[in-house]
Write a protein that holds these residues in place. Sequence first.
Motif, short mmCIF file in Angstrom:
data_model
loop_
_atom_site.label_atom_id
_atom_site.label_comp_id
_atom_site.label_asym_id
_atom_site.label_seq_id
_atom_site.Cartn_x
_atom_site.Cartn_y
_atom_site.Cartn_z
N ASP A 307 0.89 -1.21 0.02
CA ASP A 307 0.17 0.12 -0.19
C ASP A 307 0.93 1.37 0.02
N TYR A 308 1.08 1.87 -0.92
CA TYR A 308 2.19 2.86 -1.28
C TYR A 308 1.27 4.09 -1.09
N SER A 309 -0.07 4.21 -0.52
CA SER A 309 -0.77 5.32 0.02
C SER A 309 -0.24 5.80 1.52
N THR A 310 0.57 5.00 2.03
CA THR A 310 0.97 5.22 3.44
C THR A 310 1.90 6.45 3.33
N ARG A 311 1.67 7.00 4.36
CA ARG A 311 2.45 8.47 4.67
C ARG A 311 3.03 8.25 6.27
N VAL A 312 4.05 9.15 6.31
CA VAL A 312 4.93 9.22 7.63
C VAL A 312 4.57 10.62 8.32
N ALA A 313 4.30 10.77 9.60
CA ALA A 313 4.24 12.09 10.26
C ALA A 313 5.17 11.81 11.51
N VAL A 314 6.26 12.83 11.28
CA VAL A 314 7.30 12.83 12.22
C VAL A 314 7.23 14.14 12.83
N GLU A 315 7.40 14.47 14.15
CA GLU A 315 7.40 15.86 14.87
C GLU A 315 8.71 15.74 15.34
N ASN A 328 7.86 10.79 1.87
CA ASN A 328 6.50 10.60 1.61
C ASN A 328 6.18 10.92 0.18
N VAL A 329 7.21 12.07 -0.25
CA VAL A 329 7.53 12.26 -1.66
C VAL A 329 7.83 11.05 -2.60
N MET A 330 8.78 10.53 -2.12
CA MET A 330 9.35 9.43 -2.59
C MET A 330 8.17 8.07 -2.81
N VAL A 331 7.54 7.87 -1.68
CA VAL A 331 6.39 6.77 -1.98
C VAL A 331 5.29 7.20 -2.91
N ALA A 332 5.23 8.59 -3.08
CA ALA A 332 3.97 8.93 -3.98
C ALA A 332 4.60 8.81 -5.47
N GLU A 333 5.79 9.17 -5.51
CA GLU A 333 6.30 8.93 -6.91
C GLU A 333 6.63 7.56 -7.24
#
Length: 693
Positions: A307-315, A328-333
Motif C-alpha cells: 500500500d503505497y498510499s501510506t504516509r509518515v508524520a514525524v514531529e 512521503n514524496v518518494m513513496v508517492a512517486e
Amino acid sequence: MSEAFEKVLSRSLKNRLRIALFMIGFIPFIFILLYLHNLGRQKVLDDTLAIQHAQMRLVKKTIEQYLLSLEKEIRFLASLEMMNDIVVDDVDKRIAGLLAQKKRDLGGRVDLFALDGDGKVVASTGGKPNRLFPYAGQIRRALRQKTGHFYEGKYLILFTPVETSLQKEKPLGYLVLRYDLEDLTRFTLKQKGLHTLFYFPEEALKIEASPLPVSAHPGTCRKVRITEKYLILCERFDGILSAGVIVHVVDKAIALSFLDQFLRFVWTLFAFGFLLIAIFSWWVGERILKPVEKLTEATRRIIRSKDYSTRVAVESRDEISRLARHFNVMVAETEQTLKMLEEESRQRLMRFVQLIAFFNNIIRTEEEKACIETALEELGKLMPGKRFSFTRARVEEVPGTICLPLDVRDFENDSSDHYGTILLYDEKEATDAQALEFYRSVSRMIMLQLDQIRLVAGIKAASSAKSTFISHMSHELRTPLHTILSATQYLIGYEGLSPSQQDRVSTIEAAAGHLLGMINDILDLVQIEAGKVPVTKQAYSCGEIEKVVEEALELIGVLAEEKGLTLTFENRVAEEREVVADSDLLRQILINLLSNAVKFTEKGGVDVVMHLCGDRCCIDVSDTGTGLSAKEIAALFEEFTRFKKTAEGGQKSSGLGLAISRKLARLFEGDIELKSEGVGKGVTARLYLTLNP
C-alpha cells in the motif's frame, strides 16, 4: 550543561551520529583486540614450532650421524686382515677380542657378531659362538634386496660381507652389528612439556623417551599437526632409519602459559570499559532510534501490504523531519512509477513471448526461400494490421518505411553478401527508436537462420564430397598397391636378383606396405567419424581382459624379438572385477599402442601393467624409447601429427595411430592419455577402461 547537551542532541542528528559513530568505533577496536589475541597465540605457536623443528632436526642429525658411524665401523672391521680367521672359527680368539673392544669403544646398546659363510656365529659380544645366527635368513633376504640393513623387533641389524682380495665374488662371512633401538632415547632433549617418540609404522614399533598421551599419538606422519592440547611435529629419518619417524609432542598449555596470563589481565581491564561504553551507546541510540522507528514501521507496512498510499508524520526539529517529508514524496512517486512499470513490463513480456514464437518458427525452415516466406508470415501475425514485403534490391532509406537489410555470410570467401531487404510500411514506428531496435533484432534472427541454412548445406556438400572422394581413392589406390606388393613379393622370391637388387625390391615393398597401412588408417578414421564402426559394449572380467592383452603381446612379440626388446605384462587387478569394453576394438587399440612402443624403442623393453586408478581400470604401456616433450604430447593426438625426430630415426608413421586409438576407446566409454618425463626418458600410454558398477 546537561540542558545544553540535551538541546544539541534534540536539534542536530549530525551530532548524535557523531557520538554514535564514536561509540561504534569501539566495536572494530574490540575486533582488533580479538585479532591481536589470535595473532599473538599464533605467533607464539609459530615460534614454538620453529624452535622444536630446529631441535628435532638436531636430534635427527645426531642419530643419523651416529648410525652412519656404526655402519662405517663394521665396514672398517670387515676390511681387516684378521677377519680371515672366520674360516678357521677364530681359533686364537682374535676376532672375539676385537669385537669386545669395539663394543666398549662404541658404547650404547650394541652387539657385534662375526658369521661364517653358512650364517654360523664365529665370534660375538652377545651370545655363544658355534651356533646358527638367528637372523641368517633375514640377511640373505636383505642381500637379495641389495640392502645392508633390516629391522627385527626392536633391533636394527647392520651387516657387511667379509671379503678377500682373492675371492671377492663369494664372501668369507659377514660382520653383523645389532643395535637396540631403545638406545635412541639417550639422544632426546629433556624439557618440560616435551615428549619424544620414535615411531616405525611398518614394524609397529614405538620407542618413547617419556610417556606419550594417547590423544597425542601422531597417527599418520604429517609434518605439523595442531590439536586442542598438543603441538605434534613429525620428521622422517633419512638413510638407514628411513622407515622411521621422530615425533615431538609439545604441551600447548605450557607453550601459551605466559600469553594466556597476559591476555587475562588485558581482557579484565577492558571488560569494565566495555560495560561503560555499552551503557552510554544504548542511551544515545535510544534517543536516535525513536523517530527512525516510525520510518521503519511505515516502510514495513508498505512492504507487507504493498500500500503505497501510506504516509509518515514525524514531529521533530532536526533532519528526521526533512527525511520524513522526502520519504512521503518518494513513496508517492514510487506508486506512480510502479503503475507505469507494470504496464510497460506487461507489454515487453508479450513482445518477448511473440519474438520467441517467431524465432522458433523460422529455425525450422531448411531452405532460404522458405525462411523468408515464414518470416514475412510470422511478422504479419506479430504485427497485425501492418504491411511487410521483401525485395532482393538493397534499399537504404525510404520515407515512412522501416528498411531491414539482410546480409548473409559467404563461408567460402569469408565475406558477407547482401541477400535482400524487408520493408515495413509504418510512418509512426519509423521514427520510434525502440521499435527500430526491435525490428533490427528480428532481422538479425532472420540473418542467423539464413547463415545456418547456408552453413548446413555447405557442410553436407563437403561431407558428401569427402566420402565420395575417399571411397573412390581407396579403390584407385589399393588396386595398384596390391599389384606392386604382389610384384615385389614375386621378385623377392626370384633367385636371379643380385643382393643390391633384392634390397631395392625390399625397399619398394616396405614403401608400398606403408602406403597401404596409411590408406587403411584413413579409411578407419572416416568410418569412425561417420559412425559406421560397429561397437558391442559388454562387461568383461579382468581375467578376460588379461587374455586380450596377452593376444596382443603375442602378435607384437615378433617385432620386439627382431629389435632385441623385452615384453613384460603384470596384472594387479583381481580377476573378478569387471570393465565395460569391446574386445575387438580393445585388441586393435592395444596392438596400436604396443606397435608404437616397439617402433620408437631401440633398447630396453616395453612393460604392460593393468591396475586400478581411482574409479577406473588402467592399462599402462611403458617403453624406454625416445620420449616426448610436453608440447609434443599435447599435439600428438591431433590427426596426421608426426615429429621430425621420429622421421630421422627411420620410423614411418601416418600420424593417425593414436588419434584412431583414442576415438576407438571413446566408442566404449574409454580414453587414452600419454605421459613422459621428457625427451629420451620413454613414454607411458595409459588406456582407461570404465569399471562395471
